[in-house]
Design a protein around this motif. Structure first.
Motif, PDB file in Angstrom:
ATOM      1  N   ASP A 143      15.735  20.848  13.322  1.00 39.95           N
ATOM      2  CA  ASP A 143      16.145  22.060  12.631  1.00 39.95           C
ATOM      3  C   ASP A 143      15.516  23.267  13.311  1.00 39.95           C
ATOM      4  O   ASP A 143      14.302  23.484  13.206  1.00 39.95           O
ATOM      5  CB  ASP A 143      15.730  21.979  11.167  1.00 39.95           C
ATOM      6  CG  ASP A 143      16.218  23.171  10.373  1.00 39.95           C
ATOM      7  OD1 ASP A 143      17.169  23.824  10.831  1.00 39.95           O
ATOM      8  OD2 ASP A 143      15.649  23.443   9.310  1.00 39.95           O
ATOM      9  N   PHE A 144      16.328  24.049  14.013  1.00 40.85           N
ATOM     10  CA  PHE A 144      15.817  25.226  14.700  1.00 40.85           C
ATOM     11  C   PHE A 144      16.252  26.483  13.966  1.00 40.85           C
ATOM     12  O   PHE A 144      17.347  26.555  13.416  1.00 40.85           O
ATOM     13  CB  PHE A 144      16.329  25.285  16.142  1.00 40.85           C
ATOM     14  CG  PHE A 144      15.623  24.336  17.067  1.00 40.85           C
ATOM     15  CD1 PHE A 144      14.372  24.650  17.561  1.00 40.85           C
ATOM     16  CD2 PHE A 144      16.214  23.139  17.431  1.00 40.85           C
ATOM     17  CE1 PHE A 144      13.715  23.783  18.418  1.00 40.85           C
ATOM     18  CE2 PHE A 144      15.562  22.268  18.280  1.00 40.85           C
ATOM     19  CZ  PHE A 144      14.307  22.592  18.782  1.00 40.85           C
ATOM     20  N   LYS A 145      15.388  27.488  13.988  1.00 42.28           N
ATOM     21  CA  LYS A 145      15.712  28.771  13.373  1.00 42.28           C
ATOM     22  C   LYS A 145      16.827  29.444  14.151  1.00 42.28           C
ATOM     23  O   LYS A 145      17.151  29.064  15.282  1.00 42.28           O
ATOM     24  CB  LYS A 145      14.472  29.649  13.334  1.00 42.28           C
ATOM     25  CG  LYS A 145      13.877  29.931  14.699  1.00 42.28           C
ATOM     26  CD  LYS A 145      12.563  30.691  14.576  1.00 42.28           C
ATOM     27  CE  LYS A 145      11.946  30.918  15.960  1.00 42.28           C
ATOM     28  NZ  LYS A 145      10.649  31.620  15.869  1.00 42.28           N
ATOM     29  N   GLN A 146      17.394  30.483  13.547  1.00 42.36           N
ATOM     30  CA  GLN A 146      18.519  31.165  14.170  1.00 42.36           C
ATOM     31  C   GLN A 146      18.108  31.801  15.497  1.00 42.36           C
ATOM     32  O   GLN A 146      16.934  32.098  15.737  1.00 42.36           O
ATOM     33  CB  GLN A 146      19.097  32.216  13.230  1.00 42.36           C
ATOM     34  CG  GLN A 146      18.191  33.401  12.991  1.00 42.36           C
ATOM     35  CD  GLN A 146      18.807  34.438  12.085  1.00 42.36           C
ATOM     36  OE1 GLN A 146      18.105  35.149  11.398  1.00 42.36           O
ATOM     37  NE2 GLN A 146      20.123  34.536  12.065  1.00 42.36           N
ATOM     38  N   ILE A 147      19.091  32.014  16.331  1.00 38.26           N
ATOM     39  CA  ILE A 147      18.879  32.685  17.612  1.00 38.26           C
ATOM     40  C   ILE A 147      18.712  34.170  17.337  1.00 38.26           C
ATOM     41  O   ILE A 147      19.556  34.776  16.671  1.00 38.26           O
ATOM     42  CB  ILE A 147      20.068  32.432  18.555  1.00 38.26           C
ATOM     43  CG1 ILE A 147      20.202  30.930  18.847  1.00 38.26           C
ATOM     44  CG2 ILE A 147      19.910  33.219  19.855  1.00 38.26           C
ATOM     45  CD1 ILE A 147      21.502  30.552  19.532  1.00 38.26           C
ATOM     46  N   PRO A 148      17.641  34.792  17.821  1.00 40.68           N
ATOM     47  CA  PRO A 148      17.408  36.209  17.506  1.00 40.68           C
ATOM     48  C   PRO A 148      18.362  37.141  18.237  1.00 40.68           C
ATOM     49  O   PRO A 148      18.952  36.785  19.260  1.00 40.68           O
ATOM     50  CB  PRO A 148      15.959  36.432  17.962  1.00 40.68           C
ATOM     51  CG  PRO A 148      15.768  35.428  19.059  1.00 40.68           C
ATOM     52  CD  PRO A 148      16.559  34.217  18.641  1.00 40.68           C
ATOM     53  N   ILE A 149      18.487  38.324  17.703  1.00 38.89           N
ATOM     54  CA  ILE A 149      19.279  39.368  18.371  1.00 38.89           C
ATOM     55  C   ILE A 149      18.570  39.750  19.663  1.00 38.89           C
ATOM     56  O   ILE A 149      17.364  40.001  19.662  1.00 38.89           O
ATOM     57  CB  ILE A 149      19.431  40.604  17.468  1.00 38.89           C
ATOM     58  CG1 ILE A 149      20.215  40.229  16.196  1.00 38.89           C
ATOM     59  CG2 ILE A 149      20.128  41.739  18.211  1.00 38.89           C
ATOM     60  CD1 ILE A 149      20.252  41.325  15.166  1.00 38.89           C
ATOM     61  N   PRO A 150      19.275  39.783  20.792  1.00 40.24           N
ATOM     62  CA  PRO A 150      18.608  40.116  22.053  1.00 40.24           C
ATOM     63  C   PRO A 150      18.111  41.552  22.046  1.00 40.24           C
ATOM     64  O   PRO A 150      18.790  42.444  21.530  1.00 40.24           O
ATOM     65  CB  PRO A 150      19.702  39.905  23.111  1.00 40.24           C
ATOM     66  CG  PRO A 150      20.984  40.055  22.363  1.00 40.24           C
ATOM     67  CD  PRO A 150      20.716  39.524  20.988  1.00 40.24           C
ATOM     68  N   PRO A 151      16.933  41.800  22.601  1.00 39.65           N
ATOM     69  CA  PRO A 151      16.387  43.157  22.591  1.00 39.65           C
ATOM     70  C   PRO A 151      17.072  44.093  23.575  1.00 39.65           C
ATOM     71  O   PRO A 151      16.906  45.300  23.499  1.00 39.65           O
ATOM     72  CB  PRO A 151      14.924  42.939  22.990  1.00 39.65           C
ATOM     73  CG  PRO A 151      14.951  41.688  23.822  1.00 39.65           C
ATOM     74  CD  PRO A 151      16.019  40.832  23.215  1.00 39.65           C
ATOM     75  N   LEU A 152      17.828  43.516  24.528  1.00 38.40           N
ATOM     76  CA  LEU A 152      18.415  44.324  25.593  1.00 38.40           C
ATOM     77  C   LEU A 152      19.923  44.140  25.622  1.00 38.40           C
ATOM     78  O   LEU A 152      20.423  43.180  26.188  1.00 38.40           O
ATOM     79  CB  LEU A 152      17.810  43.916  26.941  1.00 38.40           C
ATOM     80  CG  LEU A 152      16.282  44.052  26.995  1.00 38.40           C
ATOM     81  CD1 LEU A 152      15.725  43.262  28.158  1.00 38.40           C
ATOM     82  CD2 LEU A 152      15.894  45.502  27.104  1.00 38.40           C
ATOM     83  N   LEU A 193      19.362  24.303  22.457  1.00 35.76           N
ATOM     84  CA  LEU A 193      19.234  24.686  23.859  1.00 35.76           C
ATOM     85  C   LEU A 193      18.435  25.977  23.997  1.00 35.76           C
ATOM     86  O   LEU A 193      17.529  26.070  24.846  1.00 35.76           O
ATOM     87  CB  LEU A 193      20.626  24.867  24.480  1.00 35.76           C
ATOM     88  CG  LEU A 193      20.656  25.277  25.953  1.00 35.76           C
ATOM     89  CD1 LEU A 193      20.005  24.220  26.835  1.00 35.76           C
ATOM     90  CD2 LEU A 193      22.096  25.538  26.411  1.00 35.76           C
ATOM     91  N   TYR A 194      18.744  26.970  23.187  1.00 33.53           N
ATOM     92  CA  TYR A 194      18.067  28.266  23.273  1.00 33.53           C
ATOM     93  C   TYR A 194      16.562  28.109  23.078  1.00 33.53           C
ATOM     94  O   TYR A 194      15.758  28.660  23.847  1.00 33.53           O
ATOM     95  CB  TYR A 194      18.643  29.222  22.232  1.00 33.53           C
ATOM     96  CG  TYR A 194      17.983  30.582  22.236  1.00 33.53           C
ATOM     97  CD1 TYR A 194      18.469  31.620  23.033  1.00 33.53           C
ATOM     98  CD2 TYR A 194      16.863  30.832  21.441  1.00 33.53           C
ATOM     99  CE1 TYR A 194      17.853  32.864  23.048  1.00 33.53           C
ATOM    100  CE2 TYR A 194      16.240  32.068  21.448  1.00 33.53           C
ATOM    101  CZ  TYR A 194      16.736  33.075  22.252  1.00 33.53           C
ATOM    102  OH  TYR A 194      16.115  34.301  22.273  1.00 33.53           O
TER     103      TYR A 194
END
Length: 239
Positions: free
Chosen positions: A2-11, A197-198
């Protein structure tokens, strides 16, 4: 897992080098098949597609190889990384860029050359061999990859490799949830596989290019900007 959501990219910008200087450490390129890790499979896609000049084996910088081994060891038991591409010769980068530009030119006849160029750059870097701003794959610091399950089948990531559509954006399914859409079981599975993967790659020191779930960087300018490193450690290199 169980992985947390992929964060919004800073760039959000495609052109992310932002003037980052390069102090190349002159690490050699190494072949994926020579890393000595059975859970990393080499499957060079551009060679299989018959692209002129494409290599018969994937090469990456030594440090990238070491971090791939770390990432492979973070996978669930019996899973493997499958590497589709690493370092590219200039002629291969140019062929990929030119082919996609031509495709867009036929699909979007009303666009100017500048608009087509910008649209092409969303998914394919220009074949730059500028010492100060080389194309990421030409540095040996970029790798395109996915994950195989215990049966050797590719996990479902929602699109194929090099599927140049909005669904290839790493956070596409996260965004669907944030916009109130209900995911189908297949889409939920793709979301979870992208998260796997992320985070496996991120926990091993790689940064991700947000438009492509399969593209990760270490040591080059994209990585330096993502991690706010003062210098990139990989510039132009060759075999």
């Amino acid at each position: 897992m169980d992985f947390k959501q992929i964060p919004i990219p800073p760039l959000p910008s495609r052109l992310r080098n932002q003037g980052k200087r390069i102090n190349d450490n002159h690490e050699a390129l190494v072949a994926i098949q020579d890393l000595g890790e059975s859970s990393i499979i080499d499957s060079p896609q551009y060679r299989k597609l018959g692209l002129s000049g494409a290599l018969s084996r994937s090469l990456v910088r030594q440090g990238v190889g070491e971090k791939l081994v770390k990432a492979a060891n973070l996978l669930p038991d019996e899973y493997s990384l499958v590497v589709w591409d690493g370092w590219r010769p200039y002629e291969v980068q140019k062929a990929i860029f030119d082919d996609y530009y031509s495709k867009l030119e036929h699909e979007h006849t009303g666009l100017t050359k500048d608009q087509l160029y910008e649209k092409t750059m969303k998914f394919v870097s220009p074949p730059s061999v500028d010492q100060g701003e080389p194309a990421p794959h030409i540095t040996g610091g970029s790798v395109d990859l996915g994950i195989l399950n215990e049966s050797g089948a590719l996990l479902d990531f929602g699109t194929e490799f090099d599927d140049f559509t909005e669904k290839s954006r790493t956070r596409y399914y996260e965004e669907q949830l944030e916009q109130g859409h209900k995911l189908s079981p297949q889409e939920q599975n793709a979301l979870e596989n992208r998260r796997l993967l992320y985070h496996v790659m991120g926990n091993s020191g790689f940064s991700n290019y947000f438009e492509e779930w399969w593209h990760f960087d270490y040591g080059n300018q994209w990585w330096a900007v993502s991690y706010q490193e003062p210098l990139a450690i990989y510039g132009l290199t060759n075999i």
